[in-house]
Scaffold this active site. Sequence first.
Site, PDB file in Angstrom:
ATOM      1  N   GLY A  14     -17.062 -56.397 -62.258  1.00  0.00           N
ATOM      2  CA  GLY A  14     -16.967 -56.261 -63.542  1.00  0.00           C
ATOM      3  C   GLY A  14     -16.339 -54.762 -63.762  1.00  0.00           C
ATOM      4  O   GLY A  14     -16.730 -54.060 -64.805  1.00  0.00           O
ATOM      5  N   ARG A  68     -13.851 -79.767 -64.412  1.00  0.00           N
ATOM      6  CA  ARG A  68     -13.236 -78.321 -64.918  1.00  0.00           C
ATOM      7  C   ARG A  68     -13.121 -78.549 -66.530  1.00  0.00           C
ATOM      8  O   ARG A  68     -13.263 -77.595 -67.152  1.00  0.00           O
ATOM      9  CB  ARG A  68     -11.985 -78.236 -64.334  1.00  0.00           C
ATOM     10  CG  ARG A  68     -12.148 -77.573 -62.884  1.00  0.00           C
ATOM     11  CD  ARG A  68     -10.835 -76.736 -62.372  1.00  0.00           C
ATOM     12  NE  ARG A  68      -9.891 -77.764 -62.159  1.00  0.00           N
ATOM     13  CZ  ARG A  68      -8.572 -77.199 -62.132  1.00  0.00           C
ATOM     14  NH1 ARG A  68      -8.193 -75.876 -62.591  1.00  0.00           N
ATOM     15  NH2 ARG A  68      -7.438 -78.021 -62.134  1.00  0.00           N
ATOM     16  N   MET A  93     -12.861 -65.844 -61.076  1.00  0.00           N
ATOM     17  CA  MET A  93     -12.346 -66.568 -59.955  1.00  0.00           C
ATOM     18  C   MET A  93     -12.397 -67.912 -59.876  1.00  0.00           C
ATOM     19  O   MET A  93     -12.393 -68.671 -59.029  1.00  0.00           O
ATOM     20  CB  MET A  93     -13.282 -66.014 -58.790  1.00  0.00           C
ATOM     21  CG  MET A  93     -13.341 -64.526 -58.531  1.00  0.00           C
ATOM     22  SD  MET A  93     -11.548 -63.538 -58.705  1.00  0.00           S
ATOM     23  CE  MET A  93     -11.247 -63.661 -56.778  1.00  0.00           C
ATOM     24  N   ARG A  94     -12.272 -68.457 -61.219  1.00  0.00           N
ATOM     25  CA  ARG A  94     -11.773 -69.888 -61.393  1.00  0.00           C
ATOM     26  C   ARG A  94     -10.507 -70.376 -61.873  1.00  0.00           C
ATOM     27  O   ARG A  94      -9.854 -69.474 -62.632  1.00  0.00           O
ATOM     28  CB  ARG A  94     -12.877 -70.547 -62.454  1.00  0.00           C
ATOM     29  CG  ARG A  94     -14.333 -70.233 -62.215  1.00  0.00           C
ATOM     30  CD  ARG A  94     -14.796 -70.614 -60.936  1.00  0.00           C
ATOM     31  NE  ARG A  94     -14.810 -72.066 -60.704  1.00  0.00           N
ATOM     32  CZ  ARG A  94     -15.471 -72.705 -59.535  1.00  0.00           C
ATOM     33  NH1 ARG A  94     -15.968 -72.070 -58.565  1.00  0.00           N
ATOM     34  NH2 ARG A  94     -15.369 -74.093 -59.550  1.00  0.00           N
ATOM     35  N   LEU A  96      -8.224 -72.208 -64.213  1.00  0.00           N
ATOM     36  CA  LEU A  96      -8.059 -72.813 -65.310  1.00  0.00           C
ATOM     37  C   LEU A  96      -7.296 -74.034 -65.582  1.00  0.00           C
ATOM     38  O   LEU A  96      -6.186 -74.055 -64.804  1.00  0.00           O
ATOM     39  CB  LEU A  96      -7.832 -71.944 -66.452  1.00  0.00           C
ATOM     40  CG  LEU A  96      -9.238 -70.693 -66.680  1.00  0.00           C
ATOM     41  CD1 LEU A  96      -8.459 -69.497 -67.406  1.00  0.00           C
ATOM     42  CD2 LEU A  96     -10.221 -71.359 -67.059  1.00  0.00           C
ATOM     43  N   ASN A 110      -4.459 -61.870 -67.585  1.00  0.00           N
ATOM     44  CA  ASN A 110      -5.069 -61.638 -66.253  1.00  0.00           C
ATOM     45  C   ASN A 110      -4.649 -60.408 -65.636  1.00  0.00           C
ATOM     46  O   ASN A 110      -3.509 -60.034 -65.624  1.00  0.00           O
ATOM     47  CB  ASN A 110      -4.699 -62.847 -65.423  1.00  0.00           C
ATOM     48  CG  ASN A 110      -5.491 -62.867 -64.152  1.00  0.00           C
ATOM     49  OD1 ASN A 110      -6.615 -62.611 -64.229  1.00  0.00           O
ATOM     50  ND2 ASN A 110      -4.783 -63.067 -62.852  1.00  0.00           N
ATOM     51  N   HIS A 112      -4.181 -59.083 -61.631  1.00  0.00           N
ATOM     52  CA  HIS A 112      -4.002 -59.594 -60.218  1.00  0.00           C
ATOM     53  C   HIS A 112      -3.794 -58.533 -59.243  1.00  0.00           C
ATOM     54  O   HIS A 112      -2.996 -57.545 -59.613  1.00  0.00           O
ATOM     55  CB  HIS A 112      -2.922 -60.571 -60.139  1.00  0.00           C
ATOM     56  CG  HIS A 112      -2.804 -61.171 -58.768  1.00  0.00           C
ATOM     57  ND1 HIS A 112      -3.815 -62.089 -58.259  1.00  0.00           N
ATOM     58  CD2 HIS A 112      -2.048 -60.866 -57.751  1.00  0.00           C
ATOM     59  CE1 HIS A 112      -3.488 -62.483 -57.127  1.00  0.00           C
ATOM     60  NE2 HIS A 112      -2.320 -61.810 -56.757  1.00  0.00           N
ATOM     61  N   VAL A 147      -0.947 -70.945 -60.700  1.00  0.00           N
ATOM     62  CA  VAL A 147      -2.009 -69.926 -60.294  1.00  0.00           C
ATOM     63  C   VAL A 147      -1.429 -68.610 -60.040  1.00  0.00           C
ATOM     64  O   VAL A 147      -0.573 -68.412 -59.292  1.00  0.00           O
ATOM     65  CB  VAL A 147      -2.617 -70.273 -58.846  1.00  0.00           C
ATOM     66  CG1 VAL A 147      -3.637 -69.194 -58.297  1.00  0.00           C
ATOM     67  CG2 VAL A 147      -3.833 -71.523 -59.226  1.00  0.00           C
ATOM     68  N   GLU A 177      -5.617 -50.270 -61.658  1.00  0.00           N
ATOM     69  CA  GLU A 177      -6.044 -51.564 -62.409  1.00  0.00           C
ATOM     70  C   GLU A 177      -6.718 -50.941 -63.640  1.00  0.00           C
ATOM     71  O   GLU A 177      -6.426 -51.518 -64.713  1.00  0.00           O
ATOM     72  CB  GLU A 177      -6.791 -52.742 -61.901  1.00  0.00           C
ATOM     73  CG  GLU A 177      -6.172 -53.359 -60.530  1.00  0.00           C
ATOM     74  CD  GLU A 177      -7.173 -54.520 -59.706  1.00  0.00           C
ATOM     75  OE1 GLU A 177      -7.992 -55.029 -60.759  1.00  0.00           O
ATOM     76  OE2 GLU A 177      -7.074 -54.329 -58.600  1.00  0.00           O
TER      77      GLU A 177
HETATM   78  C1  GAR Z   1      -9.864 -57.178 -59.186  1.00  0.00           C
HETATM   79  O1  GAR Z   1      -9.229 -56.466 -58.337  1.00  0.00           O
HETATM   80  C2  GAR Z   1      -9.119 -58.156 -59.632  1.00  0.00           C
HETATM   81  O2  GAR Z   1      -7.920 -57.571 -60.027  1.00  0.00           O
HETATM   82  C3  GAR Z   1      -9.154 -59.075 -58.716  1.00  0.00           C
HETATM   83  O3  GAR Z   1     -10.676 -59.170 -58.706  1.00  0.00           O
HETATM   84  C4  GAR Z   1     -10.982 -57.874 -58.752  1.00  0.00           C
HETATM   85  C5  GAR Z   1     -12.318 -57.941 -59.360  1.00  0.00           C
HETATM   86  O4  GAR Z   1     -12.823 -56.809 -59.560  1.00  0.00           O
HETATM   87  N1  GAR Z   1      -8.774 -60.482 -59.378  1.00  0.00           N
HETATM   88  C6  GAR Z   1      -8.480 -61.450 -58.912  1.00  0.00           C
HETATM   89  O5  GAR Z   1      -8.089 -61.277 -57.613  1.00  0.00           O
HETATM   90  C7  GAR Z   1      -7.889 -62.639 -59.664  1.00  0.00           C
HETATM   91  N2  GAR Z   1      -6.962 -63.620 -58.853  1.00  0.00           N
HETATM   92  P1  GAR Z   1     -13.897 -56.160 -60.955  1.00  0.00           P
HETATM   93  O6  GAR Z   1     -14.906 -57.339 -61.165  1.00  0.00           O
HETATM   94  O7  GAR Z   1     -14.490 -55.113 -60.427  1.00  0.00           O
HETATM   95  O8  GAR Z   1     -12.779 -56.015 -62.017  1.00  0.00           O
END
Ligand code: GAR
Length: 217
Positions: A14, A68, A93-94, A96, A110, A112, A147, A177
């Site tokens: 998070g 789902r 990480m699911r 939809l 989202n 990525h 996806v 990010e």
């Molecule tokens: C982040 O790097 C996000 O971009 C990635 O997971 C990480 C979560 O970190 N998301 C994906 O890979 C989605 N396909 P966080 O829980 O510390 O934000």
Amino acid sequence: MPRARTAILISGRGSNMAALLAAAADPAYPAEIALVLANRADAAGLARAAAAGIPTAVVESRHFPGDRPGFEAAMETALARHGIRLIALAGFMRVLTAGFVGRWEGRLVNIHPSLLPAFPGLETHERALAAGVRLHGCTVHLVSAGVDEGPILAQAAVPVLPGDTPATLAARVLAEEHRLYPAALGWLAAGRVHVAAGRALVDGAAAPDGALRNPQP
Ligand code: GAR
């Protein structure tokens, strides 16, 4: 304009959620984080959200094996209870269903960890290093049924440096990010995003004035 009631969906640590919460702590920010919802009770981000005084909910995806739509119906019950208008996926990480994505079209974003459409899916930093790209980064996009697909709101690029490991590269991307996602969610919540022909435009957003080169000539 009332702030857009927004849910953040997480599966783990998070840190992006924390960046969004920090931005939304400013009453002038156009989104209000009204719920943090996790699909795992052990998601570390839940405690962080609770400590910030944000309502939390857990809908355990493992309780819905092969179902789902049932998992999503349980999530939608929680979203409705909290009057949610926008959803920000932050390390959720699911995958939809097309039905859920369709119901939230234009209101579901989202982040990525790659410059989409390069490297959709998992292990993006490993794959970027293996491919030898010199620029890597992250993308905030509206979610459509495929996806890691959907109209791109914003991207941030970072250099790939000699000697990078997946961990060092991931940390450089993650720092971006945390800057990019609050900005992009704010634009969406403020009604500044318009989609035409599958492409998103942000009203009044400035473009950088130079190119990024790596290595520098
Ligand atoms: C982040 O790097 C996000 O971009 C990635 O997971 C990480 C979560 O970190 N998301 C994906 O890979 C989605 N396909 P966080 O829980 O510390 O934000």
